[in-house]
Design a protein around this motif. Structure first.
Motif, PDB file in Angstrom:
ATOM      1  N   HIS A 110      11.164   6.220   6.475  1.00  0.00           N
ATOM      2  CA  HIS A 110      12.334   5.698   5.750  1.00  0.00           C
ATOM      3  C   HIS A 110      13.282   6.812   5.310  1.00  0.00           C
ATOM      4  CE1 HIS A 110       8.974   2.663   4.667  1.00  0.00           C
ATOM      5  NE2 HIS A 110       9.398   2.477   5.894  1.00  0.00           N
ATOM      6  N   TYR A 131      -2.430  -9.195  11.132  1.00  0.00           N
ATOM      7  CA  TYR A 131      -3.460  -8.200  11.461  1.00  0.00           C
ATOM      8  C   TYR A 131      -4.485  -8.049  10.333  1.00  0.00           C
ATOM      9  CZ  TYR A 131      -1.876  -4.211   8.561  1.00  0.00           C
ATOM     10  OH  TYR A 131      -1.573  -3.375   7.516  1.00  0.00           O
ATOM     11  N   ARG A 183      -0.874  -7.766   1.225  1.00  0.00           N
ATOM     12  CA  ARG A 183       0.219  -8.511   1.848  1.00  0.00           C
ATOM     13  C   ARG A 183      -0.355  -9.456   2.911  1.00  0.00           C
ATOM     14  NH1 ARG A 183       3.652  -4.588   4.611  1.00  0.00           N
ATOM     15  NH2 ARG A 183       1.655  -3.533   4.740  1.00  0.00           N
ATOM     16  N   ASN A 185      -6.152   8.638   2.406  1.00  0.00           N
ATOM     17  CA  ASN A 185      -5.559   8.153   1.154  1.00  0.00           C
ATOM     18  C   ASN A 185      -6.558   8.191  -0.002  1.00  0.00           C
ATOM     19  OD1 ASN A 185      -3.082   7.591   2.246  1.00  0.00           O
ATOM     20  ND2 ASN A 185      -3.506   5.416   2.581  1.00  0.00           N
ATOM     21  N   VAL A 220      -3.298   8.797   7.558  1.00  0.00           N
ATOM     22  CA  VAL A 220      -3.798   8.472   6.224  1.00  0.00           C
ATOM     23  C   VAL A 220      -5.270   8.052   6.188  1.00  0.00           C
ATOM     24  CG1 VAL A 220      -1.544   7.989   5.197  1.00  0.00           C
ATOM     25  CG2 VAL A 220      -2.724   6.175   6.457  1.00  0.00           C
ATOM     26  N   ASP A 274       6.553   8.082   5.166  1.00  0.00           N
ATOM     27  CA  ASP A 274       6.916   7.330   6.358  1.00  0.00           C
ATOM     28  C   ASP A 274       8.319   7.739   6.820  1.00  0.00           C
ATOM     29  OD1 ASP A 274       5.033   4.917   7.458  1.00  0.00           O
ATOM     30  OD2 ASP A 274       7.007   4.947   8.360  1.00  0.00           O
ATOM     31  N   GLU A 333      -5.159  -1.378  10.637  1.00  0.00           N
ATOM     32  CA  GLU A 333      -4.906  -0.999   9.233  1.00  0.00           C
ATOM     33  C   GLU A 333      -4.966   0.518   9.163  1.00  0.00           C
ATOM     34  OE1 GLU A 333      -3.411  -1.750   6.326  1.00  0.00           O
ATOM     35  OE2 GLU A 333      -4.773  -3.439   5.973  1.00  0.00           O
ATOM     36  N   ALA A 334      -3.845   1.149   8.825  1.00  0.00           N
ATOM     37  CA  ALA A 334      -3.834   2.613   8.863  1.00  0.00           C
ATOM     38  C   ALA A 334      -4.929   3.188   7.966  1.00  0.00           C
ATOM     39  CB  ALA A 334      -2.465   3.127   8.452  1.00  0.00           C
ATOM     40  N   SER A 335      -5.008   2.693   6.745  1.00  0.00           N
ATOM     41  CA  SER A 335      -6.064   3.175   5.855  1.00  0.00           C
ATOM     42  C   SER A 335      -6.570   2.041   4.977  1.00  0.00           C
ATOM     43  CB  SER A 335      -5.518   4.304   4.972  1.00  0.00           C
ATOM     44  OG  SER A 335      -6.343   4.491   3.849  1.00  0.00           O
ATOM     45  N   GLY A 336      -5.623   1.476   4.193  1.00  0.00           N
ATOM     46  CA  GLY A 336      -6.027   0.582   3.119  1.00  0.00           C
ATOM     47  C   GLY A 336      -6.286   1.441   1.891  1.00  0.00           C
ATOM     48  N   HIS A 360       2.377   5.947   8.326  1.00  0.00           N
ATOM     49  CA  HIS A 360       1.535   4.943   7.657  1.00  0.00           C
ATOM     50  C   HIS A 360       1.264   3.721   8.517  1.00  0.00           C
ATOM     51  CE1 HIS A 360       1.640   6.578   3.500  1.00  0.00           C
ATOM     52  NE2 HIS A 360       2.835   7.028   3.864  1.00  0.00           N
ATOM     53  N   THR A 361       1.689   3.733   9.753  1.00  0.00           N
ATOM     54  CA  THR A 361       1.425   2.551  10.571  1.00  0.00           C
ATOM     55  C   THR A 361       1.538   2.876  12.050  1.00  0.00           C
ATOM     56  OG1 THR A 361       2.033   0.254  10.995  1.00  0.00           O
ATOM     57  CG2 THR A 361       3.849   1.733  10.520  1.00  0.00           C
ATOM     58  N   GLY A 382       0.786  -1.234   0.000  1.00  0.00           N
ATOM     59  CA  GLY A 382       0.000   0.000   0.000  1.00  0.00           C
ATOM     60  C   GLY A 382       0.817   1.281   0.000  1.00  0.00           C
ATOM     61  N   LEU A 383       1.875   1.304   0.801  1.00  0.00           N
ATOM     62  CA  LEU A 383       2.668   2.527   0.911  1.00  0.00           C
ATOM     63  C   LEU A 383       3.312   2.899  -0.429  1.00  0.00           C
ATOM     64  CD1 LEU A 383       5.065   3.444   3.758  1.00  0.00           C
ATOM     65  CD2 LEU A 383       6.045   3.141   1.514  1.00  0.00           C
TER      66      LEU A 383
HETATM   67  O1  DL6 Z   1      -0.923   4.653   3.499  1.00  0.00           O
HETATM   68  C1  DL6 Z   1      -0.689   3.642   2.600  1.00  0.00           C
HETATM   69  C2  DL6 Z   1      -0.745   2.309   3.289  1.00  0.00           C
HETATM   70  C3  DL6 Z   1      -2.026   2.113   4.068  1.00  0.00           C
HETATM   71  O2  DL6 Z   1      -3.113   2.137   3.193  1.00  0.00           O
HETATM   72  C4  DL6 Z   1      -2.001   0.779   4.807  1.00  0.00           C
HETATM   73  O3  DL6 Z   1      -3.114   0.672   5.631  1.00  0.00           O
HETATM   74  C5  DL6 Z   1      -0.745   0.695   5.640  1.00  0.00           C
HETATM   75  O4  DL6 Z   1      -0.619  -0.592   6.205  1.00  0.00           O
HETATM   76  C6  DL6 Z   1       0.493   0.991   4.797  1.00  0.00           C
HETATM   77  N1  DL6 Z   1       1.602   1.078   5.699  1.00  0.00           N
HETATM   78  C7  DL6 Z   1       2.761   0.517   5.491  1.00  0.00           C
HETATM   79  C8  DL6 Z   1       3.709   0.722   6.616  1.00  0.00           C
HETATM   80  N2  DL6 Z   1       4.975   0.363   6.276  1.00  0.00           N
HETATM   81  N3  DL6 Z   1       5.860   0.929   6.815  1.00  0.00           N
HETATM   82  N4  DL6 Z   1       6.521   1.553   7.366  1.00  0.00           N
HETATM   83  O5  DL6 Z   1       3.030  -0.102   4.497  1.00  0.00           O
HETATM   84  O6  DL6 Z   1       0.363   2.249   4.158  1.00  0.00           O
END
Ligand code: DL6
Length: 790
Positions: A312, A532, A528, A443, A414, A310, A631-634, A348-349, A114-115
């Protein structure tokens, strides 16, 4: 460009760029020639966009991301340029299958999920909106691994998208920066000097990203690592043949693989090196461009906005302070303020294991100057924020989330729920100190790729119904709502879905040898593999349903095809066990004649962007079943809803906002809320209690324990059963009864096809808000202070 012009351009490139005669050209040659013919059309708007940005002195946005999950680029560019009919016809006249030519392109998997895909959607929207922007990342030689299954187990192979020339990129040998590592810091009267102990070279590769209707093009600049000394001739002449190539090989390691396994100390160091490598090169490039236009470095925040995708690229904070203070002699406090005015951070998490931190010793060893600056930034924050010392450095760990927060102008979550939880949990203290810093940007997804291109059947119906122009104004989908009451429209909507399902069924038969009925409900969970996200709960439902059908074969069951897709991280043991279980269950269920035609399970290997483009338009039901609060957003949830799938989901991430928009009646809600999850976890024996209360769940777990899916090896999946019974952190058992009940309501609802179609069409009509154009407008207005240049 007409079809004839395009045809002659293809033939010209075939001959003069690739030296191939049409009579002997292979699909790959045609694809390369078509790509260059299309790329030629991108270059003029690209140059024009750069010129306008300089002339108008527009603020530039820089999106720093370790991942850009761009997938295939050819069709995206063709569609954005409005050349799809011309390209299809040109191919036809050249005796080619257009679809085969498109399918020849490797799927550039420069991200995990997702990221990275969000970053790719953002690039498309930035160009569509005409906001001057650059994406900066790493040109990995090997993207995310290729997944296959051996006896149901996941096998990983190196991905090799660069084994053939990549027609979309322009190599920039002149755009190179030295990036230092290790060494020492000398404190002199004139300040600190970092003498790096090692240096690699970052070389740029540019990919133009063309927006909708070719009005604007931005640049994705990816860095490749090289050695300063190409080849050690002296060592070679001494007979050390491998040693002579060593410096080059070591330097190249930095951009060789996406996310190297970080379970070893060497791996960890390499990952931090990657982060600093691309961040330092990007900042050097940003400042070079800045200095070509402006002289006052203090005005940086006025002309430049940098977004950290994020943590990184979080080392960008100390690196920018280092450049301003050590190289431009800006006072330290001022340097920190300028950096803070320029940088922004997206979280994002909230998962603790995914929040980055680096051992202080490693940071000091690899980046000694930066470690010293991080300490000073910490002191500055304590001095300037009500005297409170923050926890940027905690128990010998440098916490990158805190560091990013402290050095950010704005910090965003997000989805609404995720942003709220950020304020209450990970950043509660910092939020109290800086209550105006956190904001939400839910998002979004680009409708060009995720509706117009991936679902031509539905797109044509939409255009026929409400006219064109919705592709860059997705709120216009609301106009569909007036047609949902029309039986003719609903029939056409259902027909479009059926055609997509039939296409997918043909493909699945071809690649998996499994026959599925396009009239059955296509129930899809692709993402993925993670505990969770609860693929385990979905497969438990499969087992329970299989068991229930066998117990009551006379019942008129609603036929379902359960489709899974996703990769487990190579070092994530439990996720790999879940993959194995799904495959084992699929084998048993699909071979069982008692359930044939009622329940089928398909798990095509190597889920990627291209596969998503095929699955999303064909889904009836979208599984968004994560434990609430995790789940931050999906973004998959948005793609499915936009393409007329109904969601079965929890109140997690952006599901909450999807449900608000599509309406409670058009969304299958189940499970605990984020608050209830926290309470439930505190209940002793919550799993045992839930298993006792749900006979379906109890029987499903017993099947796993009895070895129903491990022929000749009854204990094969016992670990997962034990996990459910004794360590059910993600509350699969506690949510199962509600999931099972609502899933049966889904079965019932699907039997009334006309009502289902009405609900599906309302999902499409009401999902316009989830366009990434809306998200990017939000970032531009509320975070970057950037405006469109068109
Ligand atoms: O914001 C994009 C995406 C979200 O939609 C997902 O819910 C979230 O799991 C994902 N986050 C990651 C975190 N990785 N790191 N660091 O991939 O972001």
């Amino acid at each position: 460009m007409t079809k004839d012009e395009l045809k002659s351009e293809i033939l010209r490139h075939l001959a003069f760029s690739f030296g191939k005669d049409a009579a002997h050209a292979q699909t790959r040659d045609w694809r390369m020639a078509l790509s260059l013919a299309i790329r030629d059309r991108v270059v003029t708007p690209w140059f024009e966009s750069t010129r306008k940005t300089y002339e108008g002195r527009h603020k530039r946005v820089y999106y720093l991301s370790m991942e850009f999950l761009i997938g295939r680029l050819l069709q995206d560019a063709i569609v954005n340029l409005g050349l799809d009919d011309a390209a299809r016809e040109a191919c036809l006249e050249l005796g080619l299958s257009y679809d085969q030519v498109l399918a020849d392109e490797p799927d550039a998997a420069l991200g995990n999920g997702g990221l990275g895909r969000l970053a790719a959607c953002f690039l498309d929207s930035l160009s569509t909106l005409g906001i001057p922007a650059y994406g900066y990342g790493i040109r990995y030689e090997h993207g995310l691994f290729r997944q296959s299954f051996h006896e149901g187990r996941q096998v990983e192979q190196a991905e090799d998208w660069l084994s053939q020339p990549h027609p979309w990129e322009f190599e920039r040998p002149e755009v190179c920066y030295g990036v230092g590592f290790y060494g020492t810091v000398r404190e002199g009267e004139d300040g600190a000097h970092w003498d790096a102990g090692d240096m690699v070279v970052a070389k740029a590769y540019d990919t133009p990203i063309i927006g909708w209707q070719g009005r604007w093009a931005n640049t994705l600049r990816l860095w490749s690592a090289q050695s300063r000394t190409q080849f050690d001739l002296a060592r070679f002449n001494e007979g050390q043949f491998a040693g002579a190539a060593e410096p080059e090989a070591l330097a190249r390691t930095i951009s060789r693989v996406l996310y190297p396994n970080d379970s070893t100390p060497q791996g960890k160091e390499l990952r931090l090196k990657q982060e600093y490598f691309f961040t330092a090169a990007s900042l050097a490039d940003i400042l070079r461009r800045y200095h070509s236009e402006y002289t006052d470095i203090r005005a940086l925040p006025k002309h430049v906005a940098i977004q950290l995708n994020d943590t990184h690229p979080a080392i960008a904070g100390p690196e920018l302070v280092r450049i301003l203070h050590d190289e431009h002699w800006v006072e330290l406090d001022d340097a920190i303020e300028i950096a803070r005015g320029t940088l922004n951070y997206t979280n994002h998490t909230l998962l603790p294991e995914a929040l980055e931190s680096w051992h202080e010793g490693l940071m000091r060893h690899l980046l000694p100057r930066h470690m010293r600056l991080i300490e000073q930034i910490d002191d500055w924050h304590a001095r300037t924020s009500k005297g409170r010392k923050m926890s940027t450095i905690d128990h010998g760990q440098v916490k990158m989330g805190e560091l990013s927060f402290v050095l950010a102008n704005k910090v965003n979550g997000v989805s609404a729920l995720h942003t709220d939880l950020m304020k209450k949990t990970v950043f509660s203290e910092l939020h109290t100190l800086h209550p105006d810093r956190i904001l939400n940007q839910t998002n979004g997804i680009t409708p060009r790729r995720w509706l117009r291109t991936c679902n031509p059947t539905l797109s044509a119906l939409i255009t026929d119904t409400i006219g064109s122009g919705w592709e860059d104004d997705l709120d216009r989908l609301e106009d569909l709502e007036a047609h949902v009451g029309d039986a003719g429209f609903r029939a056409a909507f259902a027909e479009a879905k059926h055609a997509n399902k039939a296409r997918l069924a043909n493909r699945i038969r071809a690649i998996r040898g499994v026959s599925i009925d396009p009239d059955a409900m296509f129930d899809i969970q692709v993402k993925r593999i993670h505990e969770y996200k609860r693929q385990l709960m979905n497969v438990l439902e499969v087992i329970a349903l299989w068991d229930a059908i066998r117990r009551n074969p006379g019942k008129d069951w609603t036929p379902r095809v359960k489709i899974f897709g996703g990769k487990a991280a190579p070092g994530y043991h439990t996720a790999k066990e879940i993959v194995h279980l799904i495959n084992d269950v699929a084998r048993v269920v699909n071979a069982d004649e008692d359930v044939a035609g009622r329940l089928t399970v398909v798990f095509p290997p190597n889920y990627n962007v291209t596969m998503a483009e095929r699955l999303v338009p064909a889904a009836d039901l979208s599984q968004q079943i994560s434990t609430a609060g995790k789940e931050a957003s999906g973004t998959g949830n948005m793609k499915f809803a936009l393409n007329g799938a109904l969601t079965i989901g929890t109140l997690d991430g952006a599901n909450v906002e999807i449900r608000e928009r599509v309406g409670d009646d058009n969304f299958f809600l189940f499970g605990m809320t984020a608050d209830e999850v926290v309470e439930r976890r505190a209940v002793p024996d919550h799993a045992a209690e839930a298993i006792a209360a749900s006979p379906e769940l109890a029987r499903a777990i017993e099947h796993i324990e009895r070895g129903s899916f491990g022929p000749g090896e009854p204990d094969r999946h016992r670990h997962l059963a034990n996990l459910l019974r004794h360590h059910d952190y993600f509350l699969v058992c506690s949510d199962f009864a509600s999931y099972w009940k609502v899933s049966r309501e889904v079965d019932e609802a699907y039997r009334d096809r006309d009502r289902w179609t009405r609900m599906a069409a309302l999902n499409t009509a009401r999902s316009g808000w989830f366009s990434s154009d809306r998200t990017i407008r939000g970032y531009a207005e509320e975070i970057w202070g950037a405006t469109p240049a068109i």
